[in-house]
Design a protein around this motif. Structure first.
Motif, PDB file in Angstrom:
ATOM      1  N   CYS A   4      -9.437  -1.153 -14.001  1.00  0.00           N
ATOM      2  CA  CYS A   4     -10.335  -0.412 -13.027  1.00  0.00           C
ATOM      3  C   CYS A   4     -10.343   0.936 -13.256  1.00  0.00           C
ATOM      4  N   GLY A   5      -9.563   1.255 -14.336  1.00  0.00           N
ATOM      5  CA  GLY A   5      -9.082   2.710 -14.707  1.00  0.00           C
ATOM      6  C   GLY A   5      -8.154   3.587 -13.684  1.00  0.00           C
ATOM      7  N   ARG A   6      -8.395   4.716 -13.330  1.00  0.00           N
ATOM      8  CA  ARG A   6      -7.572   5.425 -12.203  1.00  0.00           C
ATOM      9  C   ARG A   6      -8.311   5.527 -11.004  1.00  0.00           C
ATOM     10  N   PRO A   7      -8.614   4.548 -10.211  1.00  0.00           N
ATOM     11  CA  PRO A   7      -9.339   4.784  -9.003  1.00  0.00           C
ATOM     12  C   PRO A   7      -8.746   5.545  -7.772  1.00  0.00           C
ATOM     13  N   ILE A   8      -9.398   6.020  -7.005  1.00  0.00           N
ATOM     14  CA  ILE A   8      -8.660   6.636  -5.857  1.00  0.00           C
ATOM     15  C   ILE A   8      -8.737   5.318  -4.572  1.00  0.00           C
ATOM     16  N   VAL A   9      -7.797   5.166  -3.940  1.00  0.00           N
ATOM     17  CA  VAL A   9      -7.391   4.138  -2.862  1.00  0.00           C
ATOM     18  C   VAL A   9      -7.937   4.835  -1.553  1.00  0.00           C
ATOM     19  N   ILE A  10      -9.009   4.281  -1.264  1.00  0.00           N
ATOM     20  CA  ILE A  10      -9.631   4.662   0.143  1.00  0.00           C
ATOM     21  C   ILE A  10      -8.878   4.346   1.370  1.00  0.00           C
ATOM     22  N   THR A  11      -8.535   2.868   1.249  1.00  0.00           N
ATOM     23  CA  THR A  11      -8.006   2.074   2.491  1.00  0.00           C
ATOM     24  C   THR A  11      -6.930   2.945   3.024  1.00  0.00           C
ATOM     25  N   MET A  25     -12.249   4.017  -4.973  1.00  0.00           N
ATOM     26  CA  MET A  25     -13.557   4.969  -5.417  1.00  0.00           C
ATOM     27  C   MET A  25     -13.194   5.377  -6.879  1.00  0.00           C
ATOM     28  N   ALA A  26     -14.265   5.365  -7.780  1.00  0.00           N
ATOM     29  CA  ALA A  26     -14.074   5.815  -9.046  1.00  0.00           C
ATOM     30  C   ALA A  26     -13.933   7.354  -9.137  1.00  0.00           C
ATOM     31  N   ILE A  27     -13.192   7.430 -10.393  1.00  0.00           N
ATOM     32  CA  ILE A  27     -12.862   9.067 -10.714  1.00  0.00           C
ATOM     33  C   ILE A  27     -13.363   9.027 -12.087  1.00  0.00           C
ATOM     34  N   THR A  28     -14.115  10.107 -12.256  1.00  0.00           N
ATOM     35  CA  THR A  28     -15.019  10.455 -13.572  1.00  0.00           C
ATOM     36  C   THR A  28     -14.891  11.768 -14.091  1.00  0.00           C
ATOM     37  N   THR A  29     -15.046  12.057 -15.217  1.00  0.00           N
ATOM     38  CA  THR A  29     -15.086  13.475 -15.657  1.00  0.00           C
ATOM     39  C   THR A  29     -16.467  14.026 -15.418  1.00  0.00           C
ATOM     40  N   PHE A  30     -16.713  15.318 -15.579  1.00  0.00           N
ATOM     41  CA  PHE A  30     -18.032  15.871 -15.440  1.00  0.00           C
ATOM     42  C   PHE A  30     -18.046  17.142 -15.973  1.00  0.00           C
ATOM     43  N   THR A  31     -19.164  17.613 -15.989  1.00  0.00           N
ATOM     44  CA  THR A  31     -19.672  19.055 -16.478  1.00  0.00           C
ATOM     45  C   THR A  31     -19.888  19.951 -15.223  1.00  0.00           C
ATOM     46  N   ASP A  32     -20.066  21.261 -15.392  1.00  0.00           N
ATOM     47  CA  ASP A  32     -20.469  22.215 -14.414  1.00  0.00           C
ATOM     48  C   ASP A  32     -21.902  22.040 -14.020  1.00  0.00           C
TER      49      ASP A  32
END
Length: 96
Positions: A4-11, A25-32
């Motif tokens: 699942c990659g490196r998700p954030i645990v919301i529980t 919750m998923a984590i992704t890279t992004f541009t401005d």
């Protein structure tokens, strides 16, 4: 098994059990600028001391999933409390 990659645990911590499910919750890279449904996370090219992220990343508030606690294979870092409050507020705004 798929990663699942490196998700954030919301529980919530009190709701986590060895046999239970975790909401992630998923984590992704992004541009401005980051998309409206993303919350930027602290990062540093050499690894942020808290999140351990090495590149510009964001929590994707509208990308939730669940996994079993037993499927967790490691710990990647923490989301600072202030950032987690922003994530949870945005999640509540979306009605999730």
């Amino acid at each position: 098994m798929r990663s699942c990659g490196r998700p954030i645990v919301i529980t919530q911590d009190d709701d986590i059990s060895p046999e239970g499910k975790l909401v992630i919750m998923a984590i992704t890279t992004f541009t401005d600028p980051p998309p409206e449904f993303c919350v930027p996370l602290p990062w540093h090219p050499q690894g942020h001391p808290v999140t351990r992220l090495h590149q510009r990343s964001a929590a994707v508030v509208n990308w939730l999933a669940s996994i079993l606690s037993i499927d967790v294979v490691g710990y990647g870092g923490d989301v600072p409390k202030k950032t987690m409050r922003i994530i949870l507020e945005k999640l509540n705004q979306l009605g999730a």
